[in-house]
Design a protein around this motif. Structure first.
Motif, mmCIF file in Angstrom:
data_model
loop_
_atom_site.group_PDB
_atom_site.id
_atom_site.type_symbol
_atom_site.label_atom_id
_atom_site.label_comp_id
_atom_site.label_asym_id
_atom_site.label_seq_id
_atom_site.Cartn_x
_atom_site.Cartn_y
_atom_site.Cartn_z
ATOM 1 N N UNK A 176 30.890 73.055 16.277
ATOM 2 C CA UNK A 176 32.124 73.777 15.956
ATOM 3 C C UNK A 176 33.312 72.816 15.866
ATOM 4 N N UNK A 177 33.346 71.851 16.782
ATOM 5 C CA UNK A 177 34.470 70.901 16.796
ATOM 6 C C UNK A 177 34.462 70.057 15.514
ATOM 7 N N UNK A 178 33.263 69.715 15.030
ATOM 8 C CA UNK A 178 33.153 68.959 13.774
ATOM 9 C C UNK A 178 33.615 69.844 12.612
ATOM 10 N N UNK A 179 33.133 71.082 12.601
ATOM 11 C CA UNK A 179 33.492 72.008 11.507
ATOM 12 C C UNK A 179 34.988 72.302 11.496
ATOM 13 N N UNK A 180 35.566 72.411 12.665
ATOM 14 C CA UNK A 180 37.005 72.694 12.785
ATOM 15 C C UNK A 180 37.827 71.603 12.097
ATOM 16 N N UNK A 181 37.331 70.364 12.198
ATOM 17 C CA UNK A 181 38.079 69.227 11.620
ATOM 18 C C UNK A 181 37.677 68.887 10.197
ATOM 19 N N UNK A 182 36.441 69.207 9.811
ATOM 20 C CA UNK A 182 35.954 68.754 8.496
ATOM 21 C C UNK A 182 35.558 69.917 7.582
ATOM 22 N N UNK A 183 35.430 71.102 8.157
ATOM 23 C CA UNK A 183 34.994 72.303 7.437
ATOM 24 C C UNK A 183 33.560 72.210 6.909
ATOM 25 N N UNK A 184 32.718 71.328 7.480
ATOM 26 C CA UNK A 184 31.305 71.327 7.049
ATOM 27 C C UNK A 184 30.648 72.621 7.564
ATOM 28 N N UNK A 185 29.749 73.215 6.798
ATOM 29 C CA UNK A 185 29.053 74.414 7.281
ATOM 30 C C UNK A 185 28.124 74.076 8.459
ATOM 31 N N UNK A 186 27.913 75.082 9.291
ATOM 32 C CA UNK A 186 27.050 74.908 10.469
ATOM 33 C C UNK A 186 25.881 75.884 10.442
ATOM 34 N N UNK A 215 42.111 67.843 30.121
ATOM 35 C CA UNK A 215 42.653 69.192 29.885
ATOM 36 C C UNK A 215 41.777 69.957 28.916
ATOM 37 N N UNK A 216 41.488 71.196 29.257
ATOM 38 C CA UNK A 216 40.673 72.011 28.354
ATOM 39 C C UNK A 216 41.581 72.947 27.570
ATOM 40 N N UNK A 217 41.430 72.946 26.260
ATOM 41 C CA UNK A 217 42.206 73.878 25.432
ATOM 42 C C UNK A 217 41.226 74.679 24.575
ATOM 43 N N UNK A 218 41.703 75.832 24.119
ATOM 44 C CA UNK A 218 40.839 76.713 23.330
ATOM 45 C C UNK A 218 41.511 77.002 21.989
ATOM 46 N N UNK A 219 40.751 76.903 20.915
ATOM 47 C CA UNK A 219 41.262 77.283 19.597
ATOM 48 C C UNK A 219 40.324 78.312 18.983
ATOM 49 N N UNK A 220 40.881 79.084 18.068
ATOM 50 C CA UNK A 220 40.114 80.156 17.440
ATOM 51 C C UNK A 220 40.331 80.054 15.941
ATOM 52 N N UNK A 221 39.323 80.307 15.130
ATOM 53 C CA UNK A 221 39.557 80.267 13.688
ATOM 54 C C UNK A 221 38.281 80.468 12.902
ATOM 55 N N UNK A 222 38.439 80.894 11.644
ATOM 56 C CA UNK A 222 37.287 81.216 10.794
ATOM 57 C C UNK A 222 36.392 79.993 10.571
ATOM 58 N N UNK A 223 36.994 78.797 10.468
ATOM 59 C CA UNK A 223 36.200 77.584 10.217
ATOM 60 C C UNK A 223 35.237 77.289 11.369
ATOM 61 N N UNK A 224 35.590 77.804 12.555
ATOM 62 C CA UNK A 224 34.812 77.494 13.765
ATOM 63 C C UNK A 224 33.522 78.321 13.831
ATOM 64 N N UNK A 225 33.564 79.527 13.273
ATOM 65 C CA UNK A 225 32.385 80.406 13.346
ATOM 66 C C UNK A 225 31.229 79.839 12.506
ATOM 67 N N UNK A 226 30.067 79.591 13.135
ATOM 68 C CA UNK A 226 28.928 79.070 12.367
ATOM 69 C C UNK A 226 28.490 80.031 11.248
#
Ligand code: NAD
Length: 351
Positions: free
Chosen positions: A103-113, A136-147
């Motif tokens: 997800x972290x890779x997809x969030x930055x590059x938008x490659x499909x998972x 520090x732990x942070x949380x992000x949400x977004x369509x690109x993150x969903x496999x």
């Protein structure tokens, strides 16, 4: 009360069945890709290499550096491997830690998972990414993150040790329990949550005695999909906040922390919303908290926070942090009620 709700179905494609991971190469093609990088933890490197061999010419390699809490430096290293290998998609084989890296890779590059889950954590069906940087732990949400594609194949989960299977199952069940009283719950999330709890009620005792029972493992994965889906669609409350605090501040193990806290947070909230948690009492028997605690004990799950190395002084600090940023919960919280709740969980007492 009149019925009123918002509902948006998850756009992820779910492939479920015994042996379906054999089809991963065809799924890589179906999503329009030709070069897949397989991701795993160091512990599952062998399985990832076997999967890459099965994928054949569509696999460009394996990156086996995934670790818990998705540290940003690991993600950056993995992205360099994606770029050097010219990978156009990732295949994540593993639990929440490996899924988190994908997800972290997809969030930055938008490659499909494509995700092939091997625990019950449920991250594969949520658009949520938790990551850590500088402690520090942070949380992000977004369509690109969903496999894009999730392949549930129970034959790949028989190696999950029994202890981890139990805590992972209880971690998933916590998503469902909180979904039942979520402010933004809807009829579908409630149906999925109840069915997910039923699936784990049936699967986990069978897995303790027969870890290689593929049917029981499939029932567990079915529960994981349902419980993960509700985690991704409705809001969580007290239980997830406390576990996030304990994990983030004291580095307690993710699934074990959820497993220990669940009976206590559920009992706490059952006082305010007994009608929403009634299905839990029906499925596990007795009272909401007591039934969940008896079930956890019967499957040999850990019951006491003190066994995770926490001290009573840590509970003071945790209760302070847990009330610092107010959030919605069906029952109002304050520092002393959270402190008492943590004490009970620390001692491992039946709620
Ligand atoms: P994990 O992915 O860290 O796995 C634990 C260990 O078990 C790893 O060493 C892994 O390689 C090994 N393992 C996994 N499956 C195995 C199998 N079938 N056989 C043998 N070994 C196996 O643990 P987890 O509990 O699945 O995930 C925890 C992480 O996921 C946490 O960082 C948590 O925050 C995150 N999470 C995120 C979400 C979300 O929606 N963003 C949801 C749930 C969990």
């Amino acid at each position: 009360m009149s019925l009123s709700f918002n509902y948006a179905g998850s756009p992820a494609h779910i492939v479920f069945g015994e042996g379906v991971s054999q089809e991963v190469a065809s799924w890589i093609e179906k999503i329009g890709c030709r070069k897949a990088l397989v991701l795993s933890t160091p512990q599952q490197k062998g399985d990832a290499e076997a999967l890459a061999a099965k994928i054949g010419p569509l696999a460009v390699g394996v990156f086996s550096g995934a670790v818990m809490h998705t540290p940003v430096d690991v993600t950056e290293t993995a992205i360099r491997v994606v770029e050097e290998s010219r990978a156009d998609c990732v295949v994540s084989l593993g639990g929440g830690s490996t899924t988190g890296l994908g997800k972290a890779i997809a969030y930055r590059t938008d490659v499909p998972q494509i995700v092939i889950p091997t625990t019950y954590a449920g991250s594969e069906v949520t658009p949520i990414l938790g990551q850590t940087e500088g402690g520090r732990k942070t949380t992000v949400k977004g369509a690109k993150i969903l496999p894009e594609v999730v392949i549930y194949d129970a034959t790949l989960t028989t190696g999950l040790p029994v202890g981890m299977s139990m805590t992972s199952g209880l971690n998933a069940m916590a998503h469902a329990v909180e979904a039942l009283y979520a402010q933004d719950r809807n009829p579908i999330s409630t149906l999925m949550a109840v069915e997910g709890l039923r699936a784990f009620r049936s699967a986990l005792p069978k897995i303790t005695t027969a870890p290689n029972d593929v049917e029981a493992r499939a029932e567990g994965l079915y529960g994981a999909w349902l419980c993960g889906t509700v985690l991704g669609t409705v809001g969580m409350a007290l239980h997830h906040k406390i576990c996030h605090t304990l994990g983030g501040t004291f580095d307690t193990p993710h699934a074990e922390t959820h497993a220990i806290m669940l009976p206590h947070t559920a009992a706490f909230n059952a006082v305010a919303v007994p009608e929403f948690l009634q299905p839990v009492a029906e499925i596990f028997g007795g009272s909401v908290g007591g039934g969940l605690w008896d079930f956890a004990k019967s499957i040999g799950a850990p019951l006491a926070l003190r066994d995770l190395g926490l001290t009573e002084a840590d509970l003071d600090k945790a209760s302070q942090i847990a009330v610092e940023n107010p959030y919605w919960n069906p029952r109002p919280i304050d520092r002393s009620s959270i402190r008492a709740l943590l004490q009970q969980a620390w001692e491992g007492r039946r709620p």
